[in-house]
Design an enzyme around this catalytic site. Structure first.
Site, PDB file in Angstrom:
ATOM      1  N   SER A 199      15.986  21.083 -15.369  1.00  0.00           N
ATOM      2  CA  SER A 199      14.851  21.933 -15.723  1.00  0.00           C
ATOM      3  C   SER A 199      15.375  23.186 -16.400  1.00  0.00           C
ATOM      4  CB  SER A 199      14.096  22.304 -14.444  1.00  0.00           C
ATOM      5  OG  SER A 199      13.388  23.518 -14.623  1.00  0.00           O
ATOM      6  N   HIS A 239       0.829  -1.218   0.000  1.00  0.00           N
ATOM      7  CA  HIS A 239       0.000   0.000   0.000  1.00  0.00           C
ATOM      8  C   HIS A 239       0.863   1.268   0.000  1.00  0.00           C
ATOM      9  CE1 HIS A 239      -3.411  -2.629   1.284  1.00  0.00           C
ATOM     10  NE2 HIS A 239      -2.452  -3.227   1.973  1.00  0.00           N
ATOM     11  N   LYS A 270      16.795  21.187 -10.178  1.00  0.00           N
ATOM     12  CA  LYS A 270      16.102  19.946 -10.524  1.00  0.00           C
ATOM     13  C   LYS A 270      17.023  18.897 -11.163  1.00  0.00           C
ATOM     14  CE  LYS A 270      12.306  19.078 -10.112  1.00  0.00           C
ATOM     15  NZ  LYS A 270      11.146  19.408 -10.955  1.00  0.00           N
ATOM     16  N   GLU A 296      10.530   8.006 -16.495  1.00  0.00           N
ATOM     17  CA  GLU A 296       9.177   8.478 -16.851  1.00  0.00           C
ATOM     18  C   GLU A 296       8.832   8.081 -18.285  1.00  0.00           C
ATOM     19  OE1 GLU A 296       8.533  12.537 -14.386  1.00  0.00           O
ATOM     20  OE2 GLU A 296      10.275  12.488 -15.672  1.00  0.00           O
TER      21      GLU A 296
END
Ligand code: ARG
Length: 466
Positions: free
Chosen positions: A276, A155, A282, A289
């Protein structure tokens, strides 16, 4: 040029040609088409349709077409209906009269099945190689930190501590099953359809096993109608590809989370992350992804072919030409994703201290304690209650598990013995999980050794095949 036309009074309209032509994508099959056609030309020689001189001129024309096809600009201006037509047009120009005999007793329906099978077989071999590379990266990663402890989640809540190699070997299992699935798909692909004609079987007595042997097929198909209407072999590949992408996507999701500041115990290499344009701090996990994103594309290809095939009457229907673009795209994206994932795994670094701290601080030892009470004779339900109360008390008082001393435990409830405090360290409880398949250190060490053997066995299962 067309491979048909006698029955028509006028030619195809411009829109129909543009709509139905497949050369812009099926040209990817040209090597397979030529290999298959060369074997077919030899079969025509054996049944006496061609003589030696005709065969020779066809074979050398095929070789010259293949060579030219690798040059840039080869397809410029070509308006052929499909790659099979293009090859025969060029054959006519280069091999003279013999070229007019190449399609004797052959249909494009079996030819497209043959070409797709030859192409897909090579593609599967590439995927198997890439999968073996990923399996190896996972093994090396596991061997690099053999005793590191990480939290295991259910979970997405910290559940029980596990060894880092145990976690990695879970993915090893998934990708090893994927490898087996591709071997099974390969066996279904690796069957010769040639000899089936359009749907009823060829009218010429070709020696099908001889053609199969020449092209490296393990067997010949059983039913000519089945050949014309069948794309199961492509579906098998797409299912194996989808399952592999599913596993890659879940690994990607895990590692995106684990490498975030919120989890903070995995570091992705600079080489597989990006920055970024605005936010200087970043370091984004774009490689992972994109793997997760491409997963949808591959599932889409499987769904697309299912829907194309559903409801087609026997046998061949032109709808089936729509199999190729999804198949090509899925194969390409899968190969890229496997290569990318192996690079991410090979270069990631575990941060053992925050990983172990995450496991220690969150009562991942609660089950170990409850089971220790149980082993000491406390019924498990009672043990569960007791440890639950200990956790509740700790949460209220803001205490970590390791802050409890043996004496305090014994004072908390008489069922606890002071020695049980040792189990507040996740490394201690793990030693009770030496069951085969568990995260006990010895169990994991032998699982690692078995995984290395399995990888060798998988690799050798490939090197023997055609
Ligand atoms: N381009 C076709 C395909 O990919 C080849 C077979 C054509 N056969 C036919 N009967 N029109 O499926």
């Amino acid at each position: 040029m067309k491979l048909w036309g006698g029955r028509f009074e006028s030619g195809p309209s411009e829109v129909f040609e543009r709509f139905s032509g497949s050369l812009h994508f099926d040209r990817r099959l040209i090597e397979a088409d030529i290999a298959g056609s060369k074997a077919f030309a030899r079969a025509l020689r054996r049944v006496g349709v061609l003589d030696d001189a005709e065969l020779d001129s066809l074979l050398s024309a095929f070789d010259s077409i293949l060579e030219d096809s690798r040059r840039p600009g080869f397809y410029d201006g070509a308006t052929d209906e499909d790659v099979h037509t293009l090859v025969i047009r060029l054959l006519n120009a280069r091999a003279g009269a013999a070229a007019a005999k190449i399609h004797t007793g052959r249909s494009r329906n079996e030819q497209v099945s043959l070409d797709t099978r030859l192409w897909l077989r090579a593609e599967i071999d590439r995927v198997l190689d890439l999968l073996a590379g990923l399996l190896e990266s996972l093994l090396l990663r596991a061997q690099a930190d053999p005793s590191a402890i990480v939290p295991g989640y259910t979970h997405l809540r910290r559940a029980q501590a596990v060894l880092w190699p145990h976690y990695l070997l879970a993915y090893f299992e998934m990708f090893a099953r994927d490898y087996e699935r591709f071997l099974q798909a390969r066996a279904r692909v690796n069957v010769l359809p040639l000899g089936s004609g359009a749907l009823a079987g060829s009218g010429f007595p070709f020696d099908r096993p001889a053609i199969a042997g020449e092209l490296g097929f393990a067997a010949v198909t059983n039913n000519s109608m089945d050949v014309s209407g069948d794309r199961d072999f492509a579906l098998d590949f797409l299912y194996a590809a989808s399952t592999t992408m599913l596993h890659l996507s879940r690994l990607a999701e895990d590692w995106i989370l684990y490498s975030s500041d919120e989890f903070g115990w995995l570091e992705l290499a600079d080489g597989v992350t990006s920055g970024s344009s605005l936010m200087p701090q970043k370091k984004n996990p774009d490689s992972l992804e994109l793997i997760r994103g491409k997963c949808g594309r591959v599932f889409g290809a499987l769904t697309s072919l299912f829907l194309t095939m559903k409801g087609l009457p026997m046998t061949y229907n032109r709808d089936m030409q729509e199999d190729k673009e999804p198949l090509f795209d899925a194969a390409g994206q899968l190969a890229l994703s496997l290569e990318m994932a192996a690079a991410v795994v090979a270069t990631a670094r575990l941060r053992p201290a925050p990983a172990a701290a995450a496991a220690e601080q969150s009562w991942t030892v609660a089950t170990d304690l409850a089971e220790a009470l149980s082993r000491a004779g406390v019924p498990f339900h009672r043990a569960h209650q007791l440890v639950g109360r200990l956790v509740l008390e700790s949460v209220r008082a803001g205490r970590t598990p390791s802050s409890w001393t043996g004496a305090e435990l014994a004072a908390f409830a008489p069922e606890f013995t002071p020695e049980m405090a040792a189990l507040l360290d996740p490394a201690a409880g793990m030693k009770t999980r030496e069951i085969p398949g568990g995260t006990g250190p010895q169990a994991v060490a032998s699982a690692l050794a078995r995984a290395a053997d399995r990888l060798l066995a998988l690799r050798s299962s490939m090197s023997g095949s055609l």
